[in-house]
Motif scaffolding. Structure first.
Motif, short mmCIF file in Angstrom:
data_model
loop_
_atom_site.label_atom_id
_atom_site.label_comp_id
_atom_site.label_asym_id
_atom_site.label_seq_id
_atom_site.Cartn_x
_atom_site.Cartn_y
_atom_site.Cartn_z
N GLN A 194 -46.54 11.73 30.68
CA GLN A 194 -47.50 11.12 31.58
C GLN A 194 -47.50 11.85 32.93
OE1 GLN A 194 -46.89 6.90 32.02
NE2 GLN A 194 -46.97 6.52 29.82
N GLN A 195 -46.32 12.13 33.44
CA GLN A 195 -46.21 12.79 34.73
C GLN A 195 -46.81 14.20 34.69
OE1 GLN A 195 -45.33 11.47 37.55
NE2 GLN A 195 -45.58 13.37 38.71
N VAL A 196 -46.57 14.92 33.61
CA VAL A 196 -47.12 16.27 33.47
C VAL A 196 -48.65 16.22 33.44
CG1 VAL A 196 -47.33 18.26 31.93
CG2 VAL A 196 -45.10 17.21 32.31
N ILE A 197 -49.21 15.26 32.71
CA ILE A 197 -50.67 15.13 32.63
C ILE A 197 -51.24 14.79 34.00
CG2 ILE A 197 -52.57 13.81 31.63
CD1 ILE A 197 -51.29 15.67 29.63
N ARG A 198 -50.59 13.87 34.72
CA ARG A 198 -51.07 13.51 36.06
C ARG A 198 -51.09 14.73 36.99
NH1 ARG A 198 -46.93 9.18 35.98
NH2 ARG A 198 -47.85 7.47 34.79
N GLU A 199 -50.00 15.46 37.00
CA GLU A 199 -49.92 16.63 37.87
C GLU A 199 -50.98 17.67 37.49
OE1 GLU A 199 -45.92 17.95 37.56
OE2 GLU A 199 -45.10 16.33 38.79
N ARG A 202 -54.44 16.43 38.75
CA ARG A 202 -54.53 16.60 40.20
C ARG A 202 -54.76 18.06 40.56
NH1 ARG A 202 -49.75 15.47 41.39
NH2 ARG A 202 -49.91 13.23 41.72
N GLU A 203 -53.99 18.95 39.94
CA GLU A 203 -54.11 20.37 40.24
C GLU A 203 -55.46 20.92 39.79
OE1 GLU A 203 -53.30 24.22 41.51
OE2 GLU A 203 -52.35 22.30 42.01
N ASN A 205 -58.31 19.29 39.46
CA ASN A 205 -59.33 18.77 40.38
C ASN A 205 -59.31 19.54 41.70
OD1 ASN A 205 -59.54 16.42 42.79
ND2 ASN A 205 -61.26 16.49 41.38
N ARG A 206 -58.13 19.83 42.21
CA ARG A 206 -58.01 20.57 43.46
C ARG A 206 -58.52 22.00 43.33
NH1 ARG A 206 -55.42 24.36 45.66
NH2 ARG A 206 -54.25 24.77 43.75
N GLU A 207 -58.19 22.66 42.22
CA GLU A 207 -58.52 24.07 42.06
C GLU A 207 -59.99 24.30 41.73
OE1 GLU A 207 -57.13 27.92 39.31
OE2 GLU A 207 -55.95 26.06 39.32
N PHE A 208 -60.55 23.46 40.86
CA PHE A 208 -61.92 23.70 40.39
C PHE A 208 -62.94 22.73 40.97
CE2 PHE A 208 -59.18 25.50 37.08
CZ PHE A 208 -59.76 26.76 36.92
N HIS A 209 -62.49 21.75 41.77
CA HIS A 209 -63.39 20.77 42.40
C HIS A 209 -64.24 20.04 41.35
CE1 HIS A 209 -62.20 22.52 46.22
NE2 HIS A 209 -62.54 23.70 45.76
N THR A 210 -63.65 19.80 40.21
CA THR A 210 -64.34 19.08 39.13
C THR A 210 -64.43 17.61 39.48
OG1 THR A 210 -63.44 20.66 37.54
CG2 THR A 210 -64.32 18.60 36.66
#
Length: 338
Positions: A194-199, A202-203, A205-210
């Motif tokens: 779960q933690q890996v999927i969350r990270e 987040r990453e 969304n930050r990188e590609f602004h999806t």
């Protein structure tokens, strides 16, 4: 404000179901004349989402979350209302739209069970007309982020649930969609996965602004990823606003966790608040938000305190309380007190 990338206006979906009384006689009767009932799944839902937002879409089972996502992805036709995503009407199923979004459902698989994940990636590459250079770059980059580069040539059925979900995410993101619908992406996964999927979310969304619309029953997902939440219950939106404002506006109490140098008795705290947990040299006390500093001062002056922590009530309890205290069709905004 930037123009909305997802715009939903009075969207409704009602299913027609057939009702039959038990028994052979009624079964035969229903062959000739069936009683129908209307079951509303989504009732006049409206919201706007801006480019790059990561929004939590919350509600209990049967609230209308998945039905809404299916209409926004074009799988279902609405009974009435309007919606545009990236300027397209989803249920028209235009190719130009289908190449710009993805839907990942935690309980549905798109990967071929008996083939390695890479074979499914190659199939998606052809379907979405992804060129070789972008395909190689995307697969390598996402696999590295998810730490599964060495698993792509193993049959999907031999992977763990967490490993399969990571591969599902890669398959959904090969064409670099501008909009991503995530329906329970961490359901059934262990804490580490779960933690890996969350990270990763987040990453990404930050990188590609999806733009991402996320449904989840795990409040850890929402707290870790979403600044804004939309709460839906029985097909109607109950709240649309910031997660921080939801907690600060709605919660009426705080939680004090106190440890002591010596033993104390739980009944000594009956006049200070509600005892939620008690153990050797430790107590968890729920107190009114307006009184928490006064209560903390009293405890510090009267008891052998080793440490004291003051926390907000968990967001999961806030959401649960909203469902328990508000009825169908109650619309709440950030300025309203619950």
């Amino acid at each position: 404000m930037p123009e909305s990338i997802i715009s939903v206006r009075n969207l409704q979906k009602t299913y027609t179901a057939h009702k039959k009384a038990p028994g052979l006689k009624n079964s035969i009767k229903s062959l000739f004349k069936r009683q129908t009932i209307q079951v509303p799944a989504v009732r006049g839902v409206s919201f706007e989402i801006s480019p790059g937002e990561l929004v939590g879409f919350l509600g209990p089972n049967g609230a209308g979350k998945t039905t809404t996502l299916k209409m926004l992805s074009g799988i279902l036709y609405p009974t009435s209302g309007e919606a545009t995503v990236l300027g397209h009407t989803p249920w028209k199923r235009e190719k130009a739209y289908q190449k710009q979004f993805s839907l990942v459902m935690g309980q549905k698989n798109q990967l071929w069970w008996d083939l390695p994940a890479m074979d499914s990636f190659l199939l998606n590459k052809v379907i979405y007309e992804v060129d070789d250079a972008q395909f190689d770059e995307t697969v390598n980059h996402l696999a590295a982020l998810l730490k599964i580069s060495d698993l792509l040539d193993i049959q999907v059925r031999k992977l763990s649930l967490g490993e399969r979900m990571k591969c599902e995410l890669i398959a959904a993101l090969l064409h670099r969609p501008k909009v991503l619908f995530l329906d329970e992406p961490t359901i059934g996964l262990d804490v580490v996965s779960q933690q890996v999927i969350r990270e990763f979310i987040r990453e990404y969304n930050r990188e590609f602004h999806t733009t991402i619309l996320l449904t989840s029953h795990y409040m850890q997902d929402v707290e870790a990823l979403c600044k804004r939440v939309i709460i839906i219950d029985r097909g109607s939106i109950m709240y649309d606003g910031s997660l921080t404002n939801l907690v600060s506006t709605y919660t009426t109490s705080k939680v004090l966790t106190v440890t002591f140098h010596a033993d104390v008795k739980p009944e000594e705290f009956d006049q200070l608040g509600t005892v939620r947990d008690f153990g050797p040299n430790r107590i968890v006390l729920e107190v009114p938000k307006t009184e928490h500093l006064k209560v903390a001062s009293t405890i510090l002056s009267k008891f052998p305190v080793d440490d004291i922590l003051i926390d907000e009530v968990e967001i999961e309890e806030v959401i649960r309380h909203i469902f328990n205290t508000n009825g169908v069709g109650v619309s709440l905004n950030e300025e309203q007190k619950f």
